[in-house]
Design a protein around this motif. Structure first.
Motif, PDB file in Angstrom:
ATOM      1  N   GLY A  29      -6.287  -3.044  -3.707  1.00 28.13           N
ATOM      2  CA  GLY A  29      -5.582  -1.935  -3.096  1.00 28.13           C
ATOM      3  C   GLY A  29      -4.377  -1.453  -3.887  1.00 28.13           C
ATOM      4  O   GLY A  29      -3.780  -0.435  -3.556  1.00 28.13           O
ATOM      5  N   THR A 134       3.992  -0.402   8.544  1.00 24.79           N
ATOM      6  CA  THR A 134       3.317   0.900   8.627  1.00 24.79           C
ATOM      7  C   THR A 134       3.823   1.791   7.496  1.00 24.79           C
ATOM      8  O   THR A 134       4.935   1.591   6.996  1.00 24.79           O
ATOM      9  N   PRO A 135       3.029   2.795   7.116  1.00 27.53           N
ATOM     10  CA  PRO A 135       3.508   3.731   6.099  1.00 27.53           C
ATOM     11  C   PRO A 135       4.817   4.418   6.503  1.00 27.53           C
ATOM     12  O   PRO A 135       5.684   4.657   5.663  1.00 27.53           O
ATOM     13  N   ARG A 139       8.283   4.485   4.274  1.00 28.37           N
ATOM     14  CA  ARG A 139       9.040   5.695   3.925  1.00 28.37           C
ATOM     15  C   ARG A 139      10.487   5.601   4.390  1.00 28.37           C
ATOM     16  O   ARG A 139      11.414   5.982   3.669  1.00 28.37           O
ATOM     17  N   ARG A 163      -7.363  -1.542   1.858  1.00 28.38           N
ATOM     18  CA  ARG A 163      -7.045  -0.274   2.520  1.00 28.38           C
ATOM     19  C   ARG A 163      -5.591  -0.259   2.969  1.00 28.38           C
ATOM     20  O   ARG A 163      -4.867   0.725   2.762  1.00 28.38           O
ATOM     21  N   LEU A 164      -5.147  -1.346   3.580  1.00 26.79           N
ATOM     22  CA  LEU A 164      -3.761  -1.415   4.070  1.00 26.79           C
ATOM     23  C   LEU A 164      -2.756  -1.264   2.915  1.00 26.79           C
ATOM     24  O   LEU A 164      -1.808  -0.491   2.992  1.00 26.79           O
ATOM     25  N   LYS A 166      -3.220   0.139   0.011  1.00 26.63           N
ATOM     26  CA  LYS A 166      -3.284   1.537  -0.465  1.00 26.63           C
ATOM     27  C   LYS A 166      -2.437   2.443   0.410  1.00 26.63           C
ATOM     28  O   LYS A 166      -1.700   3.293  -0.074  1.00 26.63           O
ATOM     29  N   GLU A 167      -2.550   2.271   1.726  1.00 29.64           N
ATOM     30  CA  GLU A 167      -1.785   3.098   2.660  1.00 29.64           C
ATOM     31  C   GLU A 167      -0.283   2.870   2.508  1.00 29.64           C
ATOM     32  O   GLU A 167       0.501   3.820   2.512  1.00 29.64           O
ATOM     33  N   LEU A 168       0.115   1.606   2.368  1.00 27.71           N
ATOM     34  CA  LEU A 168       1.536   1.304   2.217  1.00 27.71           C
ATOM     35  C   LEU A 168       2.072   1.852   0.891  1.00 27.71           C
ATOM     36  O   LEU A 168       3.178   2.400   0.855  1.00 27.71           O
ATOM     37  N   ALA A 170       0.886   4.369  -0.795  1.00 23.11           N
ATOM     38  CA  ALA A 170       0.882   5.841  -0.771  1.00 23.11           C
ATOM     39  C   ALA A 170       2.129   6.403  -0.105  1.00 23.11           C
ATOM     40  O   ALA A 170       2.532   7.525  -0.389  1.00 23.11           O
ATOM     41  N   ALA A 171       2.733   5.611   0.745  1.00 22.03           N
ATOM     42  CA  ALA A 171       3.954   6.075   1.446  1.00 22.03           C
ATOM     43  C   ALA A 171       5.101   6.145   0.470  1.00 22.03           C
ATOM     44  O   ALA A 171       6.084   6.796   0.683  1.00 22.03           O
TER      45      ALA A 171
END
Length: 171
Positions: A29, A134-135, A139, A163-164, A166-168, A170-171
């Protein structure tokens, strides 16, 4: 030196899967810095685990840190952050920023305003740790001046660590 946006701490007891599988997912990720804890393992077993994880991270251009190796310092307040100037640490974590299931005994959450004040005073990059799951929280921490975030339980418990992460990130 790898510059992380996200640091993953290990805690195999929080996962139903083998730790190397969880970390492989996190690396897939995008995680590039992992801190091996697992102090309760017998030395040989911990060394074997470290070798496996180091191999995963080396293949991705990442870095495995042993919690005790001095590259990372764990801080819980301003006094410890300021003292980090005397240490050879590359990064520091500041925790807990939010309430956390993983380490509930470290006192009340510091909150975002305290993170912002302390990150500005710190002599090295500060990574927000504790409840950053969480994203949106990622942020918020970055907006307050954190160099990045550090996570543990949320990745260890994730159904899909790749996936998790990647999401973190991306924030």
């Amino acid at each position: 030196m790898v510059e992380p946006g996200l640091i993953v701490f290990t805690d195999r007891r929080q996962s139903e899967r083998p730790l190397d599988e969880v970390i492989a997912g996190a690396v897939d990720g995008g995680a590039r810095v992992v801190v091996l804890r697992e102090h309760d393992l017998p030395p040989r077993r911990r060394l074997k685990l470290a070798s496996t994880l180091r191999s995963l991270l080396d293949q991705a251009g990442g870095r495995l840190l042993l919690e005790e190796d001095g590259a990372l310092r764990k801080c819980h307040g301003l006094e410890e952050l300021v003292a980090a100037a005397d240490d050879p640490a590359d990064y520091v974590t500041l925790s807990p920023i939010f309430a956390t299931r993983s380490k509930p005994g470290y006192g009340p959450p510091l909150g975002l305003a305290a993170l912002g004040r302390m990150a500005m005073a710190a002599p090295v990059p500060v990574f927000a740790l504790g409840g950053v799951d969480t994203p949106g929280r990622v942020r918020d921490c970055l907006d307050e001046g954190a160099a990045g975030v550090a996570v543990m339980g949320v990745v260890m418990r994730a159904e899909d660590p790749a996936r998790l992460v990647k999401e973190l990130l991306a924030a």
